[in-house]
Design a protein around this motif. Structure first.
Motif, PDB file in Angstrom:
ATOM      1  N   ALA A  14       0.817  -1.317  -0.074  1.00  0.00           N
ATOM      2  CA  ALA A  14       0.160   0.010  -0.009  1.00  0.00           C
ATOM      3  C   ALA A  14       0.906   1.183   0.000  1.00  0.00           C
ATOM      4  O   ALA A  14       0.591   2.205  -0.668  1.00  0.00           O
ATOM      5  CB  ALA A  14      -1.070   0.188   1.258  1.00  0.00           C
ATOM      6  N   GLY A  15       2.026   1.179   0.901  1.00  0.00           N
ATOM      7  CA  GLY A  15       3.002   2.206   0.728  1.00  0.00           C
ATOM      8  C   GLY A  15       3.282   2.499  -0.641  1.00  0.00           C
ATOM      9  O   GLY A  15       3.748   3.967  -1.068  1.00  0.00           O
TER      10      GLY A  15
ATOM     11  N   GLN B 148       0.871   4.163  -2.883  1.00  0.00           N
ATOM     12  CA  GLN B 148       0.713   5.639  -2.609  1.00  0.00           C
ATOM     13  C   GLN B 148       1.801   6.502  -3.260  1.00  0.00           C
ATOM     14  O   GLN B 148       1.576   7.670  -3.350  1.00  0.00           O
ATOM     15  CB  GLN B 148       0.630   5.735  -1.160  1.00  0.00           C
ATOM     16  CG  GLN B 148      -0.940   5.191  -0.467  1.00  0.00           C
ATOM     17  CD  GLN B 148      -0.791   5.083   0.976  1.00  0.00           C
ATOM     18  OE1 GLN B 148       0.079   5.539   1.643  1.00  0.00           O
ATOM     19  NE2 GLN B 148      -1.958   4.762   1.424  1.00  0.00           N
ATOM     20  N   ARG B 149       3.028   5.784  -3.171  1.00  0.00           N
ATOM     21  CA  ARG B 149       4.245   6.727  -3.614  1.00  0.00           C
ATOM     22  C   ARG B 149       4.250   6.533  -5.095  1.00  0.00           C
ATOM     23  O   ARG B 149       5.013   7.152  -5.729  1.00  0.00           O
ATOM     24  CB  ARG B 149       5.719   6.239  -2.991  1.00  0.00           C
ATOM     25  CG  ARG B 149       5.517   6.645  -1.720  1.00  0.00           C
ATOM     26  CD  ARG B 149       6.389   5.665  -0.850  1.00  0.00           C
ATOM     27  NE  ARG B 149       7.869   5.429  -1.526  1.00  0.00           N
ATOM     28  CZ  ARG B 149       8.629   4.450  -1.503  1.00  0.00           C
ATOM     29  NH1 ARG B 149       8.349   3.435  -0.439  1.00  0.00           N
ATOM     30  NH2 ARG B 149       9.493   4.390  -2.066  1.00  0.00           N
TER      31      ARG B 149
ATOM     32  N   SER C  61      -4.296  -3.417  -2.645  1.00  0.00           N
ATOM     33  CA  SER C  61      -3.703  -2.108  -2.126  1.00  0.00           C
ATOM     34  C   SER C  61      -3.928  -1.113  -3.528  1.00  0.00           C
ATOM     35  O   SER C  61      -4.561   0.017  -3.431  1.00  0.00           O
ATOM     36  CB  SER C  61      -2.221  -2.032  -1.947  1.00  0.00           C
ATOM     37  OG  SER C  61      -1.957  -2.950  -0.783  1.00  0.00           O
TER      38      SER C  61
ATOM     39  N   GLU D 188      -7.864  -0.252  -4.105  1.00  0.00           N
ATOM     40  CA  GLU D 188      -8.135   0.518  -3.092  1.00  0.00           C
ATOM     41  C   GLU D 188      -7.812   1.827  -3.717  1.00  0.00           C
ATOM     42  O   GLU D 188      -8.602   2.657  -3.829  1.00  0.00           O
ATOM     43  CB  GLU D 188      -7.655   0.376  -1.635  1.00  0.00           C
ATOM     44  CG  GLU D 188      -7.902   1.527  -0.936  1.00  0.00           C
ATOM     45  CD  GLU D 188      -7.278   1.230   0.482  1.00  0.00           C
ATOM     46  OE1 GLU D 188      -7.327   2.015   1.166  1.00  0.00           O
ATOM     47  OE2 GLU D 188      -6.643   0.220   0.737  1.00  0.00           O
ATOM     48  N   GLN D 189      -6.662   1.970  -4.088  1.00  0.00           N
ATOM     49  CA  GLN D 189      -6.285   3.407  -4.677  1.00  0.00           C
ATOM     50  C   GLN D 189      -7.009   3.793  -5.875  1.00  0.00           C
ATOM     51  O   GLN D 189      -7.586   4.993  -6.300  1.00  0.00           O
ATOM     52  CB  GLN D 189      -5.004   3.564  -5.132  1.00  0.00           C
ATOM     53  CG  GLN D 189      -4.057   3.567  -3.961  1.00  0.00           C
ATOM     54  CD  GLN D 189      -4.114   4.618  -2.730  1.00  0.00           C
ATOM     55  OE1 GLN D 189      -4.319   5.635  -3.193  1.00  0.00           O
ATOM     56  NE2 GLN D 189      -4.110   4.459  -1.720  1.00  0.00           N
TER      57      GLN D 189
ATOM     58  N   ARG E 280     -10.675   4.744  -5.013  1.00  0.00           N
ATOM     59  CA  ARG E 280     -10.587   6.153  -4.249  1.00  0.00           C
ATOM     60  C   ARG E 280     -10.459   7.243  -5.334  1.00  0.00           C
ATOM     61  O   ARG E 280     -11.030   8.461  -5.252  1.00  0.00           O
ATOM     62  CB  ARG E 280      -9.587   6.137  -3.364  1.00  0.00           C
ATOM     63  CG  ARG E 280      -9.713   5.344  -2.000  1.00  0.00           C
ATOM     64  CD  ARG E 280      -8.628   5.522  -0.974  1.00  0.00           C
ATOM     65  NE  ARG E 280      -8.621   4.853   0.071  1.00  0.00           N
ATOM     66  CZ  ARG E 280      -9.422   5.082   1.045  1.00  0.00           C
ATOM     67  NH1 ARG E 280     -10.204   5.927   1.213  1.00  0.00           N
ATOM     68  NH2 ARG E 280      -9.508   3.939   2.160  1.00  0.00           N
ATOM     69  N   ASP E 281      -9.543   6.961  -6.385  1.00  0.00           N
ATOM     70  CA  ASP E 281      -9.389   8.009  -7.402  1.00  0.00           C
ATOM     71  C   ASP E 281     -10.133   8.001  -8.560  1.00  0.00           C
ATOM     72  O   ASP E 281     -10.041   8.678  -9.672  1.00  0.00           O
ATOM     73  CB  ASP E 281      -8.023   7.974  -7.742  1.00  0.00           C
ATOM     74  CG  ASP E 281      -7.429   9.412  -8.015  1.00  0.00           C
ATOM     75  OD1 ASP E 281      -7.764  10.208  -7.613  1.00  0.00           O
ATOM     76  OD2 ASP E 281      -6.499   9.227  -8.923  1.00  0.00           O
TER      77      ASP E 281
END
Length: 477
Positions: free
Chosen positions: A193-194, A197-198, A219, A222-223, A226-227
């Protein structure tokens, strides 16, 4: 202590085995690189000497080389990575210290590649490489690729990875991490997930070549969810394609756990259909044996017998309520897929509700998890009372209804929500509270709700999706 005669000084301590020193060098390098990305020249040179001396490729020490690329150049190593960190049966005789050094070198490589992430922006290629290395770690732990991170696989060894560990203290073999499997899975998910996110995800999705390098994972999904409202054109199309791929992969895994077995008792009040496929040949022969002609060696059939195939079935209603707040993303993904599978069963009427501070009835799309996920809006707080207002009217026949409520139950109107849940349970409907629905089973649940559900006789079941599948199959079949 070594035995000696009175007045005689004890003998010298045994010299440490050279293999023990080699393993220590490799493990010290592993720890040094995990806590500090800067090279320690002495440890690097010593580790290189060890690796070359035992006949392994120096690429094992290259932090930029993925495990897959090393195996591609040295295919003979693939079998050694499989089950690398699982316990081996104890055998009489001396340990194979040379083999232990070799295992230490291979284990250090896969652990370092997975857990020593570098700072800065992550590219699609770097994410794909990490995901590949994570799959090699899962294989080394005795699991199928994807089993620990996102639920697309299941444990490949007996016990699902819960094998009995052996001691691995000083002087022992390569580290056995099987006892840590329940914790390793969530940590891998957190690292992934990290990395996601990067990423400059929008830029990656806008480039078909870069988007093609992405491997869908929980992960990443999920992104994307959300986007998704900020994407358009090529980027949105690539995002939808990745979501569809992940949904299809997870659906295939879950479908194997939801077997479409024949259910219901035979309804003998309904005459059997007199068609050939229902012909009961054995019974027909048995009932007509009195018509056997020994002279002609022929059986004369006066009456044909057919099998009863009509079954007594009572339609069951399944109401799934899912918390779609930020902490429950994986549950939302898994439950929409699971609901779609049960919606495909002939005797199950599935209703799906998602909520945060507002509730959304997703029943019209329950058969298609992809369309369902595109209609969700992840994030926000939680107010289960708005979901209960939609769920209660759906409980028309309580004894033929099961209500599955998936949430961490951190609610701000706790007593009001619990009272309505208790009323559903007392009505005769089967109420199943679930803390989360993940492959790892890890999830936090409000202790206030946990205790009251236990007193009600409906304890919160473990978040592992297999347990929920078992509960639903028991009720619906």
């Amino acid at each position: 202590m070594t035995g000696h005669s009175p007045g005689q000084a004890p003998g010298p301590a045994p010299e440490p085995d050279a293999s023990d020193n080699r393993r220590q060098v490799l493990y010290w390098r592993l720890l040094a690189r995990l806590f500090d990305p800067e090279e320690q020249a002495a440890l690097e040179s010593a580790s290189l000497a060890v690796v070359e001396d035992i006949g392994l490729p120096p690429a094992l020490l290259d932090p930029d080389a993925s495990v897959g690329s090393v195996v591609q150049r040295h295919p003979e190593l693939a079998e050694e990575f499989d089950g690398l960190m699982t316990p081996e049966p104890e055998e009489d005789g001396e340990r194979d210290r040379a083999a232990e050094v070799r295992r230490a070198a291979l284990a250090s490589k896969v652990l370092l590649n997975v857990f020593a992430s570098r700072p800065g922006t992550v590219t699609a290629e770097q994410l794909a490489r990490w995901q590949s290395d994570a799959e090699w770690l899962e294989r080394a732990l005795g699991c199928r690729p994807g089993a620990l991170r996102g639920g697309r696989g299941t444990a490949g060894r007996p016990g699902g990875g819960g094998v009995s560990p052996t001691g691995t203290g000083v002087g022992g073999p390569a580290p056995d991490l099987s006892r840590l499997l329940p914790e390793i899975g969530p940590e891998l998910g957190s690292i992934e997930a990290g990395l996601v996110q990067r990423m400059r995800l929008r830029e990656v999705l806008a480039d078909p070549a870069l988007a093609a390098r992405l491997t869908p994972s929980m992960s990443l999904i999920e992104q994307l969810l959300r986007d998704k409202d900020n994407l358009s054109g090529v980027a949105l199309a690539n995002a939808k394609a990745l979501i569809r791929r992940y949904v299809d992969e997870v659906t295939e895994v879950l479908r194997t756990q939801v077997e479409k077995s024949t259910v219901g008792e035979l309804d003998r009040s309904v005459p059997p259909k007199r068609v050939f496929r229902n012909l009961d040949i054995d019974r027909t022969i048995w009932k007509n044996l009195t018509n056997w002609s020994p002279e002609e060696e022929r059986l004369y059939v006066d009456r044909l017998y057919y099998r009863h195939t009509s079954r007594k079935t009572t339609p069951q209603r399944l109401v799934v309520v899912v918390d779609q707040s930020g902490s429950m993303v994986d549950s939302m993904v898994n439950c929409t897929i699971l609901a779609s599978i049960f919606a495909g069963l002939p005797k199950v009427d599935v209703h799906l509700i998602a909520y945060d501070t507002q509730a959304l009835d997703l029943t019209p799309w329950a058969h298609d998890p992809f369309e369902t996920l595109l209609r969700t809006k992840l994030g926000g707080g939680t107010d289960g009372t708005v979901a209960m207002a939609l769920a209660q009217p759906k409980i028309a026949e309580p004894r033929n209804t099961v209500v599955v409520w998936i949430s961490d139950f951190y609610e701000w109107r706790r007593q009001e929500l619990f009272d309505s849940m208790a009323a559903v349970h007392r009505s005769g409907a089967k109420f199943i509270p679930v803390g989360s629905v993940t492959s790892s089973g890890r999830g936090s649940v409000d202790p206030w709700f946990r205790e009251r559900f236990k007193d009600l006789g409906t304890p919160v079941i473990s978040g592992h999706i297999k347990k929920l599948v078992h509960e639903l199959k028991t009720f619906l079949t």
